[in-house]
Design a protein around this motif. Structure first.
Motif, PDB file in Angstrom:
ATOM      1  N   ALA A  83       0.818  -1.217   0.000  1.00 57.63           N
ATOM      2  CA  ALA A  83       0.000   0.000   0.000  1.00 57.63           C
ATOM      3  C   ALA A  83       0.851   1.266   0.000  1.00 57.63           C
ATOM      4  O   ALA A  83       0.614   2.191  -0.785  1.00 57.63           O
ATOM      5  N   GLN A  84       1.829   1.320   0.882  1.00 57.38           N
ATOM      6  CA  GLN A  84       2.635   2.541   0.990  1.00 57.38           C
ATOM      7  C   GLN A  84       3.543   2.727  -0.215  1.00 57.38           C
ATOM      8  O   GLN A  84       3.591   3.808  -0.821  1.00 57.38           O
ATOM      9  N   PHE A  85       4.273   1.684  -0.592  1.00 61.43           N
ATOM     10  CA  PHE A  85       5.242   1.828  -1.674  1.00 61.43           C
ATOM     11  C   PHE A  85       4.562   2.043  -3.019  1.00 61.43           C
ATOM     12  O   PHE A  85       4.894   2.975  -3.763  1.00 61.43           O
ATOM     13  N   ALA A  86       3.591   1.184  -3.374  1.00 66.25           N
ATOM     14  CA  ALA A  86       2.996   1.217  -4.712  1.00 66.25           C
ATOM     15  C   ALA A  86       2.114   2.437  -4.938  1.00 66.25           C
ATOM     16  O   ALA A  86       2.068   2.970  -6.053  1.00 66.25           O
ATOM     17  N   TYR A  87       1.409   2.870  -3.893  1.00 72.74           N
ATOM     18  CA  TYR A  87       0.408   3.919  -4.088  1.00 72.74           C
ATOM     19  C   TYR A  87       0.810   5.280  -3.529  1.00 72.74           C
ATOM     20  O   TYR A  87       0.079   6.259  -3.725  1.00 72.74           O
ATOM     21  N   HIS A  88       1.943   5.348  -2.852  1.00 72.97           N
ATOM     22  CA  HIS A  88       2.380   6.632  -2.295  1.00 72.97           C
ATOM     23  C   HIS A  88       3.845   6.917  -2.621  1.00 72.97           C
ATOM     24  O   HIS A  88       4.138   7.897  -3.308  1.00 72.97           O
ATOM     25  N   THR A  89       4.752   6.072  -2.144  1.00 72.91           N
ATOM     26  CA  THR A  89       6.179   6.328  -2.366  1.00 72.91           C
ATOM     27  C   THR A  89       6.524   6.362  -3.850  1.00 72.91           C
ATOM     28  O   THR A  89       7.194   7.293  -4.323  1.00 72.91           O
ATOM     29  N   MET A  90       6.099   5.359  -4.572  1.00 67.87           N
ATOM     30  CA  MET A  90       6.454   5.275  -5.989  1.00 67.87           C
ATOM     31  C   MET A  90       5.902   6.454  -6.802  1.00 67.87           C
ATOM     32  O   MET A  90       6.665   7.152  -7.479  1.00 67.87           O
ATOM     33  N   PRO A  91       4.580   6.756  -6.753  1.00 74.24           N
ATOM     34  CA  PRO A  91       4.077   7.853  -7.589  1.00 74.24           C
ATOM     35  C   PRO A  91       4.450   9.245  -7.101  1.00 74.24           C
ATOM     36  O   PRO A  91       4.424  10.201  -7.881  1.00 74.24           O
ATOM     37  N   MET A  92       4.794   9.383  -5.833  1.00 76.90           N
ATOM     38  CA  MET A  92       5.124  10.708  -5.313  1.00 76.90           C
ATOM     39  C   MET A  92       6.626  10.996  -5.310  1.00 76.90           C
ATOM     40  O   MET A  92       7.035  12.157  -5.304  1.00 76.90           O
ATOM     41  N   GLU A  93       7.466   9.929  -5.347  1.00 73.99           N
ATOM     42  CA  GLU A  93       8.902  10.143  -5.193  1.00 73.99           C
ATOM     43  C   GLU A  93       9.761   9.470  -6.255  1.00 73.99           C
ATOM     44  O   GLU A  93      10.791  10.032  -6.673  1.00 73.99           O
ATOM     45  N   ASP A 127     -10.398  14.831  -9.715  1.00 73.45           N
ATOM     46  CA  ASP A 127      -9.926  16.007 -10.451  1.00 73.45           C
ATOM     47  C   ASP A 127      -8.776  16.704  -9.739  1.00 73.45           C
ATOM     48  O   ASP A 127      -8.102  17.550 -10.320  1.00 73.45           O
ATOM     49  N   HIS A 128      -8.570  16.348  -8.483  1.00 75.02           N
ATOM     50  CA  HIS A 128      -7.488  16.929  -7.686  1.00 75.02           C
ATOM     51  C   HIS A 128      -6.730  15.778  -7.027  1.00 75.02           C
ATOM     52  O   HIS A 128      -7.355  14.844  -6.515  1.00 75.02           O
ATOM     53  N   VAL A 129      -5.412  15.808  -7.059  1.00 79.82           N
ATOM     54  CA  VAL A 129      -4.614  14.708  -6.520  1.00 79.82           C
ATOM     55  C   VAL A 129      -3.677  15.218  -5.431  1.00 79.82           C
ATOM     56  O   VAL A 129      -2.927  16.171  -5.627  1.00 79.82           O
ATOM     57  N   GLU A 130      -3.770  14.568  -4.284  1.00 78.85           N
ATOM     58  CA  GLU A 130      -2.801  14.764  -3.213  1.00 78.85           C
ATOM     59  C   GLU A 130      -2.602  13.398  -2.568  1.00 78.85           C
ATOM     60  O   GLU A 130      -3.188  12.402  -3.010  1.00 78.85           O
ATOM     61  N   ASP A 131      -1.769  13.321  -1.559  1.00 79.33           N
ATOM     62  CA  ASP A 131      -1.431  12.016  -0.997  1.00 79.33           C
ATOM     63  C   ASP A 131      -2.674  11.244  -0.554  1.00 79.33           C
ATOM     64  O   ASP A 131      -2.786  10.041  -0.802  1.00 79.33           O
ATOM     65  N   SER A 132      -3.638  11.927   0.051  1.00 82.72           N
ATOM     66  CA  SER A 132      -4.844  11.236   0.527  1.00 82.72           C
ATOM     67  C   SER A 132      -5.718  10.757  -0.631  1.00 82.72           C
ATOM     68  O   SER A 132      -6.374   9.715  -0.538  1.00 82.72           O
ATOM     69  N   THR A 133      -5.721  11.494  -1.732  1.00 87.33           N
ATOM     70  CA  THR A 133      -6.521  11.115  -2.899  1.00 87.33           C
ATOM     71  C   THR A 133      -6.045   9.801  -3.493  1.00 87.33           C
ATOM     72  O   THR A 133      -6.830   9.051  -4.087  1.00 87.33           O
ATOM     73  N   LEU A 134      -4.764   9.508  -3.338  1.00 88.96           N
ATOM     74  CA  LEU A 134      -4.210   8.285  -3.910  1.00 88.96           C
ATOM     75  C   LEU A 134      -4.836   7.034  -3.304  1.00 88.96           C
ATOM     76  O   LEU A 134      -4.736   5.952  -3.886  1.00 88.96           O
ATOM     77  N   ILE A 152     -12.497   4.837   3.156  1.00 90.87           N
ATOM     78  CA  ILE A 152     -12.567   6.224   2.701  1.00 90.87           C
ATOM     79  C   ILE A 152     -13.975   6.755   2.979  1.00 90.87           C
ATOM     80  O   ILE A 152     -14.961   6.110   2.608  1.00 90.87           O
ATOM     81  N   ASP A 153     -14.062   7.881   3.622  1.00 90.44           N
ATOM     82  CA  ASP A 153     -15.355   8.523   3.906  1.00 90.44           C
ATOM     83  C   ASP A 153     -16.341   7.567   4.568  1.00 90.44           C
ATOM     84  O   ASP A 153     -17.536   7.564   4.270  1.00 90.44           O
ATOM     85  N   GLY A 154     -15.839   6.723   5.451  1.00 84.40           N
ATOM     86  CA  GLY A 154     -16.689   5.790   6.180  1.00 84.40           C
ATOM     87  C   GLY A 154     -17.055   4.533   5.420  1.00 84.40           C
ATOM     88  O   GLY A 154     -17.714   3.644   5.973  1.00 84.40           O
ATOM     89  N   MET A 155     -16.647   4.435   4.162  1.00 89.58           N
ATOM     90  CA  MET A 155     -16.920   3.236   3.355  1.00 89.58           C
ATOM     91  C   MET A 155     -15.711   2.311   3.378  1.00 89.58           C
ATOM     92  O   MET A 155     -14.570   2.763   3.442  1.00 89.58           O
ATOM     93  N   LYS A 156     -15.971   1.018   3.296  1.00 91.06           N
ATOM     94  CA  LYS A 156     -14.905   0.034   3.149  1.00 91.06           C
ATOM     95  C   LYS A 156     -14.939  -0.454   1.699  1.00 91.06           C
ATOM     96  O   LYS A 156     -15.948  -1.004   1.245  1.00 91.06           O
ATOM     97  N   LEU A 157     -13.832  -0.235   1.009  1.00 93.36           N
ATOM     98  CA  LEU A 157     -13.805  -0.384  -0.445  1.00 93.36           C
ATOM     99  C   LEU A 157     -12.806  -1.441  -0.897  1.00 93.36           C
ATOM    100  O   LEU A 157     -11.736  -1.591  -0.304  1.00 93.36           O
TER     101      LEU A 157
END
Length: 282
Positions: A83-93, A127-134, A152-157
């Motif tokens: 979760a951290q590497f594929a969806y945050h570290t990799m696309p952000m860094e 339409d807007h991307v930040e770390d939480s949007t990922l 996300i927003d109280g839903m389990k997805l």
């Protein structure tokens, strides 16, 4: 008349779709909006960020990196795709997702997730991307059993492919009347019943809708294929199919196979280029 692009998922089969839409990018072909499910969204977002080849690039670059995906990640975190590497570290860094271009491009972008408590699809515009949007991207790509639900927003997805594999009908309902639909199975494919619904029932005792979705998934998918054929005959869509089965596992990272599937998408796009242009010009 709004022109749309609908992208099926399918794990690494989605590189066929990326190869196709990368040629569209290179040819300057645009649409008004796009919607992707699972890998369709994860690869498709690079169309809006104008990053040709990015999905192929990071999958080949990190294919042997245990931080990216694998059983070690699953056993230590509950997620086969980390979760951290594929969806945050990799696309952000590491292989940076071009957020300014994504946000500036006028193409509307939607992805699909499954609300596993309600047993309903969630269609989310990004339409807007930040770390939480990922986290929305993580949710649409979170395959059951090998992924933890994403809250996300109280839903389990989980993965949108549990409940709406090819969201053409929804896209038409929100105003996209003329659509290119890219599938990752060859024409004539039919999904058979899942033999392991008992496993989903056992794995998700608190979320019975997961097993219910998996029990009905072949019926949903085959009905969507039938609808696609009807819409194709009516002239409302242009359906794109691979010419043959894409022989790769959902999370397989064999570099030769990755390149071959991406290249098949490119070849298909070049062969259909004039047809695509004519279809979107109407």
């Amino acid at each position: 008349m709004k022109r749309g692009l609908v992208l099926e998922g399918g794990g690494m089969r989605g590189l066929f779709s990326e190869g196709f839409i990368d040629v569209m990018q290179e040819e300057g072909i645009t649409v008004d909006g796009m919607i992707g499910v699972s890998a369709g969204a994860l690869f498709g977002c690079n169309f809006k960020s104008h990053q040709v080849g990015r999905g192929l690039r990071y999958n080949t670059r990190f294919k042997d990196d245990p931080r990216y995906m694998g059983w070690r990640s699953f056993l230590t975190t509950g997620n086969f795709v980390n979760a951290q590497f594929a969806y945050h570290t990799m696309p952000m860094e590491l292989d940076v997702f071009d957020i300014p271009t994504f946000e500036a491009d006028p193409t509307a972008f939607y992805l699909v997730c499954t609300d596993i408590e309600a047993g309903k699809p969630v269609y989310q515009q990004i339409d807007h991307v930040e770390d939480s949007t990922l986290e929305w991207f993580r949710a649409t790509g979170s395959m059951p059993i090998v992924s933890k639900p994403v809250e996300i927003d109280g839903m389990k997805l989980l993965d949108g492919g549990l409940i709406d594999c090819i969201p053409l009908q929804h896209f038409q309902e929100i105003g996209y009347e003329r659509n290119i639909v890219i599938l990752t199975r060859p024409k004539g494919y039919q999904k058979t019943p899942n033999k392991f619904t008992w496993l989903f029932k056992m794995w998700y005792p608190n979320y019975p809708q997961v097993a219910a979705c998996m029990r009905q998934r072949h019926e949903m998918y085959n009905a969507e294929l039938q609808y696609i054929e009807e819409q194709e005959r009516a002239g409302n869509i242009l359906a794109i199919y691979p010419d043959h089965p894409l022989e790769i596992g959902r999370t397989e990272l064999n570099e030769e196979k990755l390149h071959a599937i991406y290249q098949h998408g490119q070849e298909k796009a070049h062969a259909m280029l004039e047809e695509v242009k004519r279809f979107l010009a109407v």
